[in-house]
Design an enzyme around this catalytic site. Structure first.
Site, short mmCIF file in Angstrom:
data_model
loop_
_atom_site.label_atom_id
_atom_site.label_comp_id
_atom_site.label_asym_id
_atom_site.label_seq_id
_atom_site.Cartn_x
_atom_site.Cartn_y
_atom_site.Cartn_z
N ALA A 47 0.81 -1.23 0.00
CA ALA A 47 0.00 0.00 0.00
C ALA A 47 0.84 1.27 0.00
O ALA A 47 0.33 2.34 0.33
CB ALA A 47 -0.95 0.00 1.20
N ARG A 83 1.91 2.68 -2.61
CA ARG A 83 1.60 3.42 -3.84
C ARG A 83 0.45 2.72 -4.58
O ARG A 83 -0.03 1.68 -4.17
CB ARG A 83 2.83 3.48 -4.75
CG ARG A 83 3.29 2.11 -5.24
CD ARG A 83 4.48 2.21 -6.19
NE ARG A 83 5.67 2.66 -5.50
CZ ARG A 83 6.55 1.83 -4.90
NH1 ARG A 83 6.33 0.53 -4.91
NH2 ARG A 83 7.61 2.30 -4.30
N ASP A 102 8.50 -7.93 4.36
CA ASP A 102 8.48 -8.75 3.15
C ASP A 102 7.41 -9.82 3.35
O ASP A 102 7.55 -10.69 4.23
CB ASP A 102 9.85 -9.39 2.95
CG ASP A 102 9.94 -10.21 1.67
OD1 ASP A 102 8.89 -10.50 1.05
OD2 ASP A 102 11.07 -10.59 1.30
N TYR A 148 3.25 -15.95 -14.85
CA TYR A 148 2.46 -14.87 -14.25
C TYR A 148 1.00 -15.28 -14.07
O TYR A 148 0.40 -15.03 -13.02
CB TYR A 148 2.55 -13.60 -15.10
CG TYR A 148 1.65 -12.49 -14.60
CD1 TYR A 148 1.88 -11.90 -13.36
CD2 TYR A 148 0.57 -12.04 -15.36
CE1 TYR A 148 1.04 -10.88 -12.89
CE2 TYR A 148 -0.26 -11.02 -14.90
CZ TYR A 148 -0.02 -10.45 -13.66
OH TYR A 148 -0.84 -9.45 -13.20
N LYS A 186 -1.02 -15.34 -10.51
CA LYS A 186 -2.23 -14.55 -10.21
C LYS A 186 -3.42 -15.46 -9.93
O LYS A 186 -4.22 -15.18 -9.03
CB LYS A 186 -2.56 -13.61 -11.37
CG LYS A 186 -1.63 -12.43 -11.50
CD LYS A 186 -1.48 -11.61 -10.23
CE LYS A 186 -2.74 -10.90 -9.80
NZ LYS A 186 -2.50 -9.97 -8.64
#
Length: 276
Positions: free
Chosen positions: A13, A15, A69, A167, A171
């Protein structure tokens, strides 16, 4: 319908979308723990946990910036403990942090593969596991607890896999957490949902991906407004969903999406991945 007095634990959070969700909650007077890795300013990728905390407090919320992390169990457990010590509990978890590499198999080093699975899948699972006792406690107190994963609807269509298998798997791993945890946590009264944008969202991170026309994107606020609707809904009734931002807003009476356009008047938006 308000997040006033609620405590949110939001990953990534500092950005972008995560910060936008935090700022929308801050407008209600929420408490927000920010867990992210960025502590020092980066000219290529603006935003740190400290600048985010300042924005949250200026907007009306209480902020707790935590450098951590989410791949590391000790780091996450410490962040959760700090949040509970500061705010007395956790009502909402937003698994927003994510790593991306839109690369085919031959161009995806295992270090990048491990990063995506570490952040997207392990991080989401770990944060959910670490927050679970506090979400259960929130449910017992009638505080309407939610987990919101920023991940897409599940699809087995090959075209979503063929150009970036790693990827896509990473996701979808987040979305599988939604599918499984919604069913697992239903008995506790914890809502677990996914939220995903129909169009590409203009963030600093997106600008680092070659070939994306930011002018044809929407602003992060479309996701923060949609997230707010999910997080203020009845957790016992609203769970196991894969929401798309503009569809959800339309279901709640929002018909004018112009304010979310980077370029007013845009109709030809860059579509996001995984939306059929």
């Amino acid at each position: 319908m308000s997040l006033a007095g609620k405590t949110l634990f939001i990953t990534g959070a500092s950005r972008g979308i995560g910060l936008a969700i935090a700022l929308r909650a801050a407008r209600d007077g929420a408490n927000i723990a920010i867990i992210a890795k960025t502590t020092d300013p980066n000219p290529k990728l603006p935003g740190t946990i400290h600048s985010a905390a300042a924005e949250i407090e200026a907007t009306g919320g209480q902020a707790l910036p935590i450098a951590g992390d989410i791949r590391d169990e000790a780091s996450v457990l410490a962040a959760v403990a700090q949040t509970v010590e500061r705010f007395g509990g956790i009502d909402i978890l937003v698994n927003n942090a994510s790593a991306i590499s839109l690369t085919p198999t031959h161009a995806t080093p295992m270090k990048r593969f491990d990063l995506m699975f570490g952040v997207n899948v392990r991080g989401t699972y770990l944060c959910t596991q670490a927050c679970l006792p506090h979400l259960i406690a929130a449910a017992q107190k009638g505080r309407n607890p939610h987990v919101l994963n920023m991940s897409p609807p599940l699809s087995m269509k090959p075209h979503w896999f063929k150009n970036h298998v790693a990827y896509t798997m990473a996701k979808y791993g987040m979305s599988e957490c939604t599918l499984g945890h919604a069913a697992e946590f239903k008995a506790y009264g914890i809502g677990v949902n996914s939220l995903w944008p129909r169009t590409a969202i203009a963030t600093a991170a997106l600008q680092m991906i070659p070939g994306v026309d930011i002018a044809k994107c929407r602003k992060p606020e479309i996701l923060s407004d949609a997230a707010w609707l999910v997080l203020t809904s009845d957790a016992k009734a609203v769970t196991g969903n894969f929401f798309i931002d503009d569809t959800l807003l339309a279901q709640h009476g929002v018909t004018d999406f112009e304010k979310y356009s980077v370029t007013p008047g845009t109709t030809d938006f860059v579509p996001d991945f995984f939306v059929d």
